[in-house]
Design an enzyme around this catalytic site. Structure first.
Site, short mmCIF file in Angstrom:
data_model
loop_
_atom_site.label_atom_id
_atom_site.label_comp_id
_atom_site.label_asym_id
_atom_site.label_seq_id
_atom_site.Cartn_x
_atom_site.Cartn_y
_atom_site.Cartn_z
CG ASN A 183 -2.10 0.95 1.07
OD1 ASN A 183 -2.31 1.52 0.00
ND2 ASN A 183 -2.84 1.15 2.15
CG ASP B 66 0.93 12.77 5.28
OD1 ASP B 66 -0.19 12.78 4.73
OD2 ASP B 66 1.91 12.14 4.83
CD GLU C 178 -1.27 5.92 3.82
OE1 GLU C 178 -1.91 6.96 3.55
OE2 GLU C 178 -0.03 5.90 3.90
CG HIS D 42 1.01 5.09 8.76
ND1 HIS D 42 2.11 5.86 8.59
CD2 HIS D 42 0.22 5.36 7.67
CE1 HIS D 42 2.00 6.56 7.47
NE2 HIS D 42 0.87 6.26 6.90
NE ARG D 43 1.23 10.26 7.93
CZ ARG D 43 2.46 10.13 8.43
NH1 ARG D 43 2.66 10.14 9.73
NH2 ARG D 43 3.49 9.98 7.64
#
Ligand code: DC
Length: 665
Positions: A95, A321, A349, A395-396
């Site tokens: 990804n 981000d 994502e 992840h974030r």
């Protein structure tokens, strides 16, 4: 680590200390590709080791680059001046957008027989605008699934370089980055012009690209943010060695930590005022919310300033981000915070606007969202709910919501699929635990007590693994004590109890997974012998020894939690533990298990002798006056005489769920 279904973060009440953060994902993957395209070897220091860079490294190896890794230093010998592969190659890009886009462009400009695929989510992330631009240029690219999305097949191009190449700038800046990195391959004879159509978003990422290209010998002429010219005769040249700065987006979580948590402040190493990453401007946003920040070239110091934090209304286009972190800081602010110009969140994502809104609402927050904005209202004390945060393989989302553990209502936060942080920050949670503080009583302990050979060690360590908690094998401490006493030639008698207890306090012991170390010696096997067990049983009857080990054991109560097994975990060492299990099995069954264990280790033993030994040990452990073996009053009894290990683990996990706030279950 943390390949577990969820990680429960206990309520945190402060943080301080120093952290060194992993390398920037954006810089790492750009540097890897540029190193692969140039001639000679590039030594890359502090490269990020994560899912996304592993994907890129694997692709470079498939292309025929030599890659050597030595810790955080990786050297890549490029393909420049060498023949490109002619055989068909299939690349799996996971990804990783930062690998997929630039690699597609480089492969398409160079030509070959290449297939690029990813995980299902990658096949939903748009790439049509890049493909359109590359086709315009004469590249041969086919869609293997839905038009506009991976997977793709790349063939031989017939490049047309006379005209300016148009590329859309308002969907993802990674398309322009991809072209900027790929087109020098074709600029030997003539200049190449790229023209951005529409407003260019995420300009700071283009700055990173231009900055790194210049380190690799390509000086792009930039005319505003609309036209970019790659001069004729451009050739990639390795800088020899290059250093990757720490990830500024990863820094945002620790900047926020410093702004939210009480304590003496957080120092971040590896990224600072000299950073080339756009997300470093998160520092100004955090300052506007009240953080006190000082910086040097490659460090940042953050302290809590205004409290509550100050609400913010911000155009976040320059920090796409890191701005996600502001959405969680907003829960601690003095009014609603509005984040604008964040349409790009919808194609990351996951759809990050929807994800942040949905998950913040689970905590109890009021959140409004639009196509390209998000408004988060503060969550006052008394209204926080313990919540299960779904992380969408993003992840974030996982890292952002860990900051909700500082809520004033001291409710725990569950992060589902915590290993998704590996995309950019594999040891994120360990780094958080190294600075965060919680009241000891907030750190959960699960006690599993019971007689010898009841299987509590196996059970406790599996439960610990499942929950991502630390594990304490307290029996090992008594076994170590016996060993140390024997080696000091002290008789294991009450008259020497004080001398043995003094030794205990100085034992240089270390637990490392399944291994137990005494100084430089691994003693895991030695202390597992039957005679070491007998010695342990003797020294454990001395009150002086038990007192000396009290503190040693209590120090295992560390974030995020502990599973402890022994005889008196629930009665003496952690009397306030929220879950106590007393594990038994009838003596004959335990003797049979011990027998099986010994036989597996090639040790001969008789069941009836083991049975008698066990009964003698049970008697001594339960009749001694110091902390005799008995279930704590509030312990749950589990007789596993007829249960397998997986069933026992399930039983304990279910009992544990029963102790958690209902919204977590
Ligand atoms: O669980 P084990 O067999 O490794 O324990 C070895 C001895 O240590 C056991 O005979 C009793 C003692 N022990 C204890 O008294 N208290 C504990 N918490 C753990 C073990």
């Amino acid at each position: 680590m943390y390949d577990i279904p969820f990680l429960d973060l206990p309520a945190l009440d402060g943080a301080q200390g120093e952290v060194t953060l992993p390398g920037s994902k954006s810089i790492s993957n750009r540097v890897l590709l540029l190193s692969a395209l140039c001639e000679g070897t590039t030594v890359i220091h502090d490269l990020l080791d994560s899912d996304d860079t592993r994907v890129m490294l694997q692709a470079l190896r498939q292309l025929g680059c030599e890659v050597q890794a030595l810790g955080a230093t990786v050297s890549v010998t490029g393909l420049g001046g060498r023949a490109w592969p002619t055989q068909a190659i299939e690349f799996f890009m996971g990804n990783a957008g930062t690998a997929m886009r630039p690699l597609t462009a480089a492969l398409a400009v160079q030509g070959g027989d290449f297939t690029l695929k990813g995980v299902p989510r990658m096949h939903e992330r748009p790439i049509g605008d890049l493909v359109d631009a590359l086709r315009e240029l004469g590249c041969h690219i086919d869609y293997l699934g839905n038009p506009g999305y991976p997977p793709l097949r790349v063939g031989q191009p017939q490049l047309k370089l006379e005209q300016a190449i148009p590329v859309r700038g308002d969907v993802s800046s990674q398309f322009l980055t991809a072209l900027l990195m790929a087109l020098p391959l074709a600029a030997a004879q003539r200049p190449i012009t790229i023209e951005v159509v529409g407003e260019l978003i995420s300009k700071p990422y283009i700055e990173i690209t231009l900055n790194l290209l210049s380190r690799f010998g390509i000086v792009v002429e930039r005319q505003g943010w609309q036209r970019f010219v790659i001069p004729a005769g451009s050739r990639y040249q390795s800088p020899g060695s290059i250093h990757v700065e720490a990830d500024a987006s990863s820094a945002s979580y620790f900047i926020a930590l410093g702004a939210i948590a009480q304590g003496k402040g957080i120092r971040i190493h590896g990224v600072g005022a000299d950073s080339i990453q756009g997300d470093i401007r998160f520092v100004q946003a955090a300052e506007r919310m009240g953080a006190q920040i000082t910086s040097g070239p490659n460090w940042l110091d953050i302290r809590r300033g205004a409290w509550p934090l100050k609400a913010l209304d911000l155009d976040c286009n320059h920090i796409p981000d890191a701005a996600m972190t502001l959405a969680v800081m907003a829960l601690y602010a003095d009014g609603p915070t509005t984040l604008r110009n964040i349409a790009s969140w919808r194609v990351k994502e996951t759809d990050r606007i929807a994800a942040m809104a949905t998950e913040a609402r689970k905590l109890g927050a009021q959140v409004e969202e639009g196509s390209d904005w998000l408004r988060v209202h503060p969550l006052p004390a008394g209204q926080w709910r313990a919540a299960r945060i779904h992380t969408y393989d993003d992840h974030r989302v996982a890292m952002c919501f860990s900051l909700a553990a500082f809520n004033p209502d001291q409710v725990p936060v569950r992060i589902e699929d915590p290993k998704c942080v590996a995309k950019t920050f594999p040891n994120y949670f360990e780094t958080l635990w190294s600075t965060a503080h919680a009241r000891a009583s907030a750190i959960p302990v699960l006690c599993i007590d019971g007689p010898t050979a009841s299987g509590k060690g196996t059970l406790a360590s599996l439960v610990a693994q499942h929950l991502g908690y630390h594990y304490l094998d307290s029996g090992a401490l008594y076994r170590l004590t016996g060993l140390v006493a024997r080696r000091a030639q002290l008789p294991l008698e009450p008259g020497h109890a004080q001398a043995i207890a003094s030794l205990v306090a100085q034992m240089p012991l270390r637990f490392d997974g399944q291994q137990i170390w005494l100084g430089d010696e691994e003693v895991s096997a030695i202390i597992r012998s039957e005679s070491a067990g007998m010695d342990a049983s003797q020294v454990s009857a001395f009150p002086e020894v038990r007192a000396a080990l009290l503190d040693v054991q209590q120090r295992f109560r560390r974030l995020p939690g502990l599973v402890a097994d022994g005889r008196d975990m629930g009665t003496v060492i952690f009397p306030d533990a929220p879950l106590k299990v007393y594990l038994t099995a009838d003596a004959l069954e335990r003797a049979k298990r011990r027998h099986r264990q010994l036989m597996e280790r090639g040790i001969d033993a008789k069941i009836n002798v083991l049975h008698a030994d066990l009964q003698a040990r049970d008697a001594r452990d339960s009749q001694r006056s110091a902390a005799p073996l008995k279930p704590a009053e509030d312990a749950l009894l589990l007789d596993n005489s007829h249960l397998g290990i997986p069933e026992s683990v399930e039983w304990v996990l279910k009992a544990w769920q029963g102790k958690r706030p209902p919204t977590l279950v």
